[in-house]
Structures are given as C-alpha cells and as structure tokens.
Design a protein around this motif. Sequence first.
Motif, PDB file in Angstrom:
ATOM      1  N   VAL A 155      38.397  -7.964  16.279  1.00 22.49           N
ATOM      2  CA  VAL A 155      37.687  -8.985  16.741  1.00 22.49           C
ATOM      3  C   VAL A 155      38.516 -10.193  16.765  1.00 22.49           C
ATOM      4  CG1 VAL A 155      35.787 -10.486  15.748  1.00 22.49           C
ATOM      5  CG2 VAL A 155      35.890  -8.226  15.070  1.00 22.49           C
ATOM      6  N   LEU A 156      38.546 -10.934  17.810  1.00 24.24           N
ATOM      7  CA  LEU A 156      39.204 -12.256  18.027  1.00 24.24           C
ATOM      8  C   LEU A 156      38.679 -13.295  17.513  1.00 24.24           C
ATOM      9  CD1 LEU A 156      41.537 -13.097  19.767  1.00 24.24           C
ATOM     10  CD2 LEU A 156      40.124 -13.642  21.254  1.00 24.24           C
ATOM     11  N   GLY A 157      39.348 -13.919  16.583  1.00 25.62           N
ATOM     12  CA  GLY A 157      38.821 -15.063  15.954  1.00 25.62           C
ATOM     13  C   GLY A 157      39.416 -16.621  16.561  1.00 25.62           C
ATOM     14  N   ASP A 158      39.603 -17.512  15.619  1.00 22.49           N
ATOM     15  CA  ASP A 158      39.837 -18.916  16.066  1.00 22.49           C
ATOM     16  C   ASP A 158      41.214 -19.131  16.824  1.00 22.49           C
ATOM     17  OD1 ASP A 158      37.867 -19.285  14.390  1.00 22.49           O
ATOM     18  OD2 ASP A 158      38.968 -19.783  12.833  1.00 22.49           O
ATOM     19  N   ASP A 159      41.441 -19.859  17.724  1.00 22.97           N
ATOM     20  CA  ASP A 159      42.506 -20.386  18.359  1.00 22.97           C
ATOM     21  C   ASP A 159      43.369 -21.424  17.332  1.00 22.97           C
ATOM     22  OD1 ASP A 159      44.662 -21.121  19.507  1.00 22.97           O
ATOM     23  OD2 ASP A 159      43.548 -22.101  21.377  1.00 22.97           O
ATOM     24  N   LEU A 189      29.580  -8.604  16.383  1.00 20.87           N
ATOM     25  CA  LEU A 189      29.876  -9.363  15.525  1.00 20.87           C
ATOM     26  C   LEU A 189      28.772 -10.348  14.771  1.00 20.87           C
ATOM     27  CD1 LEU A 189      32.418 -10.438  13.949  1.00 20.87           C
ATOM     28  CD2 LEU A 189      32.313 -12.239  15.751  1.00 20.87           C
ATOM     29  N   GLY A 190      28.734 -10.029  13.478  1.00 18.62           N
ATOM     30  CA  GLY A 190      27.671 -10.962  12.782  1.00 18.62           C
ATOM     31  C   GLY A 190      26.397 -10.466  12.671  1.00 18.62           C
ATOM     32  N   THR A 249      43.714 -16.049  15.134  1.00 17.71           N
ATOM     33  CA  THR A 249      43.093 -15.242  13.933  1.00 17.71           C
ATOM     34  C   THR A 249      42.621 -13.905  14.600  1.00 17.71           C
ATOM     35  OG1 THR A 249      41.892 -17.321  13.256  1.00 17.71           O
ATOM     36  CG2 THR A 249      41.802 -15.435  11.752  1.00 17.71           C
ATOM     37  N   LEU A 250      42.897 -12.769  13.851  1.00 11.60           N
ATOM     38  CA  LEU A 250      42.500 -11.520  14.259  1.00 11.60           C
ATOM     39  C   LEU A 250      41.795 -10.592  13.175  1.00 11.60           C
ATOM     40  CD1 LEU A 250      42.771  -9.842  17.070  1.00 11.60           C
ATOM     41  CD2 LEU A 250      44.919  -8.801  16.039  1.00 11.60           C
ATOM     42  N   SER A 251      40.742  -9.995  13.251  1.00 10.73           N
ATOM     43  CA  SER A 251      40.421  -9.153  12.329  1.00 10.73           C
ATOM     44  C   SER A 251      40.042  -7.915  12.759  1.00 10.73           C
ATOM     45  CB  SER A 251      39.182  -9.713  11.651  1.00 10.73           C
ATOM     46  OG  SER A 251      38.007  -8.970  11.460  1.00 10.73           O
ATOM     47  N   SER A 291      31.108 -13.586  20.948  1.00  7.84           N
ATOM     48  CA  SER A 291      32.496 -12.799  20.559  1.00  7.84           C
ATOM     49  C   SER A 291      32.065 -11.213  20.912  1.00  7.84           C
ATOM     50  CB  SER A 291      32.831 -13.066  19.389  1.00  7.84           C
ATOM     51  OG  SER A 291      34.161 -12.516  19.020  1.00  7.84           O
ATOM     52  N   LEU A 339      42.435  -9.239   7.931  1.00  6.70           N
ATOM     53  CA  LEU A 339      42.331 -10.506   8.627  1.00  6.70           C
ATOM     54  C   LEU A 339      43.670 -11.172   8.496  1.00  6.70           C
ATOM     55  CD1 LEU A 339      40.085 -12.458   9.554  1.00  6.70           C
ATOM     56  CD2 LEU A 339      40.190 -13.409   7.099  1.00  6.70           C
ATOM     57  N   VAL A 340      44.147 -11.617   9.907  1.00  7.25           N
ATOM     58  CA  VAL A 340      45.501 -11.980   9.779  1.00  7.25           C
ATOM     59  C   VAL A 340      45.354 -13.125  10.962  1.00  7.25           C
ATOM     60  CG1 VAL A 340      46.947 -10.282   9.170  1.00  7.25           C
ATOM     61  CG2 VAL A 340      46.403 -10.252  11.297  1.00  7.25           C
ATOM     62  N   VAL A 341      46.598 -14.161  10.806  1.00 11.97           N
ATOM     63  CA  VAL A 341      46.611 -14.997  12.021  1.00 11.97           C
ATOM     64  C   VAL A 341      48.200 -14.316  12.537  1.00 11.97           C
ATOM     65  CG1 VAL A 341      47.326 -17.254  12.497  1.00 11.97           C
ATOM     66  CG2 VAL A 341      45.817 -16.858  10.665  1.00 11.97           C
TER      67      VAL A 341
END
Lengths: 644, 148
Positions: A585-589, A234-235, A596-598, A570, A507-509
């Motif tokens: 990719v697992l994003g923010d809590d 990632l990144g 958040t999941l991308s 990550s 990109l979703v929550v």
Amino acid sequence: MIGELGQLSLAFALALSLVMANAGLVGAGAANNTARRIASGATMGLMVFCLLAFGVLTYAYLVSDFSIRTVASNSTTLQPLFYKIAAVWSNHEGSMLLWMLVLSLYSGTIALLGRGGERLTSAALGIMGLLSAAFLLFILFTSSPFLRIDPPVFEGAGLNPLLQDPGAVMHPPMLYLGYVGLSAAFAYAAAALIVGEPAQSDGWVRAARPFMLMAWITLTCGIALGSWWAYYTLGWGGFWFWDAVENASLMPWLVATALIHSAMATEQRGAFRTWTLLLAITGFSMSLVGTFLVRSGVLTSVHSFASDPARGFFILILIGLAIGGALALFAWRAPKLQDGVPFQAVSRESALLLNNVLLMAALAVVFIGTIYPLALDAMTGRKITVGPPFFALLFGPLCVLMMVLVPFGPRLPWRKGDLKSAARTLAPALGVAAVAGLTALAVASPKSAVGIGAFAVAGWLIGASIIELRKRKGARLTAFAAAIAHAGLGVSLIGVAGTVCWQSEALVVVGPGETLTVGPYTLRFDGVVERDGPNFTGKQASIAIMDGTRVAAVMRPEQRIYTAEGQDVSYTAIRTTGIRDLKLVLGDDRGRGRWTLSAFVSPLAPLIWIGGLVMALGGLLSLFARLAARAPKPEAAALPQAAE
Amino acid sequence: MSPKKRRRLWFAAAIVVAGGLGAWLVIWALGNNTMFFRSPTDVANKLVQPGIAFRVGGLVGEKSVRQGAGAEVHFTVTDGKGVVPVEFHGVLPALFREGQGVVATGALDARGTFMASDVLAKHDEKYMPPEVVDALKKSGRWKEGEAP
C-alpha cells in the motif's frame, strides 16, 4: 422515451404479479386448470417485463442517457464499459431492480420446471407473485431507477471510484442470486402449508431442494467474492471484519447451510418435517433482514447508498408481513405434520440434527452481535460497536466443533449407526490431521497454538473427505459432492489460519533506491511516477521484489484521483504465489521523494477463497446430480400419460 | 417415573443448562468486547480512562496534521468544543483531509494522546460518519441540511 418504457414495463410487471398471486393461490385450492395456466402465463410475462425493464436501464447506462437521474448520478461517458454495466446495480434503485429481475427469473424457473406437481407449483407461484408485487410496489413508489431530471445534465457524476472494481461486476449479482434463491425455498414451504400436503408427503422438499442448493452455491460464491474484494481494498478491514454488512450475508448463508442438510433428512427419511419448513421460512427472513440492514441506512458502509426512512420503513413492513404471515400459516398447519421413521441417538439423523443445532447457535451469535448495537442505539441512543473478538471468541469454537464432527455425518447410516465402525474408517484421517498439525509446528513461525490446531482440524476434514471419495467409488454423485464441499471447508480453514496467525507486516518511510524486508521478501523502492488514466490521474509507485541483486518482479501500488468525482482512492498491489500473498500500500508523500509504504505478507491467504470455490463446486455437483436424476427415463417417457 | 419420562427430564435439563451457559457466554463476551463511541468533548472532560479502547469521531483539526520522525502521523480530532490529539501508525485512508470527518479506534495513553489503531474516513464525497454528525450536533457545530 426509453426511461418511460422501463417505468411502463415495471407497471405491467406489477399488474402481472398480482394476476400471478391471485391465479396461483386459486389454482392451489381447486383442480382449476385455467387458473394454473393463467398463473404460469403471468409468470412468464413477469419475467419478460422484468428483463425488459432491466435491459432498458442497462441500455440507458451504455448510451449515457443523463436525463435519467440514476444514470446521471452513477455513470459518466468516460467510465469503462465494464463499470457502466456494474453501475447499473451499484446504487440502491438499480440494485433493487436487479433483485426483482432475479426474483422473476426464479419464478419463471419454478413455472417452467413445475416440480412437485401442479397444485404445489401453483401455490408457490402465488407466493412468488405476492413477493414480486411487494417488491415492485417498493421499486415503483420509493426507488424507481427511471425517474427523469429536468434539464438533463451534460455529464454524469460518475460511479463511486471505490466501486469501479471487478468485484462490483460479480459480487452483487451472485449475492442476489443467493438471497433471492431462498425466496423460492420460502415459496415452496409456504405452498406446502397452503396446499396442506398429506402429512406424510415431502413433495415440497424434493421440489425445492435444487433452489436451496442454488441459493447456497451462489451465496457461497457471493460471500467469497465479497471477502476477496474487501481483502484487497484498503480500509475495508481485510478478508473478514465482522462488519454488520458482512454479517448480513453470513446469516442467510448459515441458515441455507442448515437448510440443505435438514432437507436431506426430510426428503430421504421424513425426519424434521416441521423444522425444515421453519428453516425455509427463516432463511428468506434472514435475506430480508440482511436487505433491511444494508439498505435502510441504519448501518453506514459503502453498501448503504442512501438513507431514506421511507425505504427502511417499507422493507420493515415487508419483513413483518412475510415473516408474520408465514409463521401464522406455519402455526396453523404445521401441527398436522408427523415425523417419519424414528431414529436412534447414533445415526445420520442425529448427526444432521447436531449440525443444525450448531449452525443455529452460530447464527444466534452473529445475529446478537449484529443487532445488539442497533437495538441499544435505538433504545438508549448509546453508540457502541461489538468488536471482532466477540465473534471470534464465540463463532470460532462453534465452527471448530462443527468441523471436528463433520466427517462422522456421511459415515453414519440412516436410523441407526455405529460410532465405533465410523471411527475405525476415519482413523487414517486422524493421521492426516497429526501430520498437518506437526507440519504447522515445524514450518511456521511464530509458534501458534491456534494455527496448529486449525491445521490439524483442516487435515482431519480433508483426510476424511479423501477417505469418503475412495470408499464411495461407484456410489451416487451426491456423496462425492458432499465430500468435496466438506473438503472446501478445510481448505478455507487453512487459509484463515495462515492469514490470522502468521501475517507479517511492515510500515516504513522509504526514499528512492532504499530497501526494506518483510517476511521472506526484500523490496526496493524505485520512486513514484505520475500518470493519466481514462477517468483518473494517478501516482504510481514502483517497488521491485529483489532476488539477490536481480529484480524478480515489480509491483505498482497506486493512488488515484478520479477527476469527475473528485475522489481519491488508494489501490493496493498484490502479488500471489498461490500459497502466499504480498500486499503493498502506498501511503503519504513525505517530501524529497520519500513515501510511507506499508507491506503485508499473508501466508496461505488465497486458500480462503479457493476453499469457498471448492465448497461451491461441491454444491454445483450435487445440483447437477439432482437435476440429472430427475430427467425422465426413456421407457417412462414413452408411456402415455396416466390419468390424474 | 417411567424411563421415558426420566429421559425427557434429563433432556429438558440438558437444554436448560446448555441454553443458560450459552446466554452467559454471550453476555460475558459482549461485556468484554464492546466499544463505546465518545465525542472529543467527552474526552476533553476526562470521561474516559487511559487504556480502555473506544472510538472517537469528529473533524480533523485544521493545520493539525503533522508527520512524525518515523512512519507515524499526528493530528487532532475536534467537535468544536473538545480537541483530542491522535497518533496513528499506518497508512491513512485516501479521503483523509484536514477539516473532514473521521472516526478513529484506539485508546488514550498516559499523556492523554489517543493512540489510534484504525482510522476511518468517509468513503465518498457525500458521506459523513453518523457518529461524527451526532458529535457535531451535540456541540452545536452542525447546521441541518448543510454538510460542513
């Protein structure tokens, strides 16, 4: 004690490299067998001491000897064995020692094979001795991996968790085999100029070609591995981001590609003699420039371990001496060279010339795009970046033009060819191209002109390679090798086109039990659990790939905190079918179990690296063919050695 | 003029034309695809037009990170003098923290919010993006030899 043994080995190696340089260059001049034997012996000694130094450092990592600074700052006792080894070269000092080890191994191979006769070998060893001495001085005075810390620490700081990855085990050694392999071609080129080979002889090219091929194969693998690593991290911008560090490895590759093609014309027809010499010098220069860019701290990336101005300065001086010296030698000696048999406008020679012109244009694009921001910053202090569109706009069309022309090369005979008959033979490939393009038009959505064009070009390349493989039944292995390598280019192009033109992302929550769709996939988010690893704690998500109401597979992207280093990393989860990748990719809590999941769906992505491997396979085949052809025939070996 | 000379002349002319065309293409492509680095102070002083892509770097403002209704995230980037509000749709890098250095790529919208397409944080504990260091030095927030 063990650290001092390493330091001492390097000191011995330095002394031997000076002997090697001296004796090698003396042996190049006169028929001085003693000098030549000394050069050869010193090379073996150099190899042994470099192996010893490297072995000592690896041992220090394995037993976690934290009285040695580089070990203390790059390893911990908890680090898995694999990453203790990878840690050896994942810092500036260790990576320079790896570079030196590879340089000594190539020197040893030159001495053992003795290709191109005693004089040439001796001169080449002399040059390798000079290079070794320069790098050993660099290591001993600016970047020794064996320095002590007093008092020793109880636990090391650990390897940067981003580098605790299988990529770190394979990518650097492969790339260095390539970078440094070009030094062998450079040494032979300089040796040919020193020895002043008779103007009609191309012994150096014949001697150096296996090294050029080896460099090209390993560079190809190294770049493919690096690209794959960047893709799943990632990144890091995906499979290719035109990052300056990526460009630093692409530039020597472009030159090496030009070199193996130009060397073919020189070896077989005596064509482009001066040009091939110049390319061999340019190739290693690009390796050094790449090393400077990556190691001096002028760029910032995960590769620039430390920015010590003394190091950058030293490499800059080394570049100046190596390139300047070689070019001076070239200017002095090259005018005596003559080109071989003249050739017509339509011929294999012309095709190779065009190949080189296009590759050099591509090199110029990459070089300008990489250096311009640095030069502007140094001169005006203005900070800019050259965006990927610059490279895509200029490099892309050059590549496509080259790929369209590639199939003609092998179909044109030396000296004088017939374009019409070549076109007639290649006509079925045009059919393959049309089918590939139409398939892309019919199957893929959204419609993409670039994607369809790329498919057609890839079909053309692969089709032409198949024709080549069929036509050349019973021909020499090298013709097969070329066809395979060219097909690999087409395979990679398909992968690049698929990823660039048809990637879909979401990109979703999501909360537990909720589903999302991306591309052809329906995914169900099953929450996040905490878990403990050997040297990290992690938050791991479970995401089910749904097939109707049935769970087809579960993917687990994760965020880890590495305890010793106090760093978060990550981890993406990738599931591949071989022709399509799903990356999560697992994003923010977001609280209350929501995260958040991308998600990315990249059609055909694996072909990017598979194509690279196919190219490397072609190179490997060519290398074997070359080395096998050189093995002495039984009756020739039985004859007594003729007097010199 | 002998045919040989004429051929050479044509060849030389072709090289000059191709070289000139190539140079023009490179300069044109460079002009269209370079992005400047701006400090938050530059942005606050309205030195940047909306809609033009650039990069901005600085520290993530304390207590500025706010999750939006969808998957977007809002935060500010500051060099101690200027403050730029940033909106980002995507997964932030693992090392993204309030008070830490970041570099974002994107453009300002009409309201003056920086719509980031890409956010880079440092990649390990020791590293600070050099552009951020420069921006902090200019605004006087950087103390030599001491990482904030």
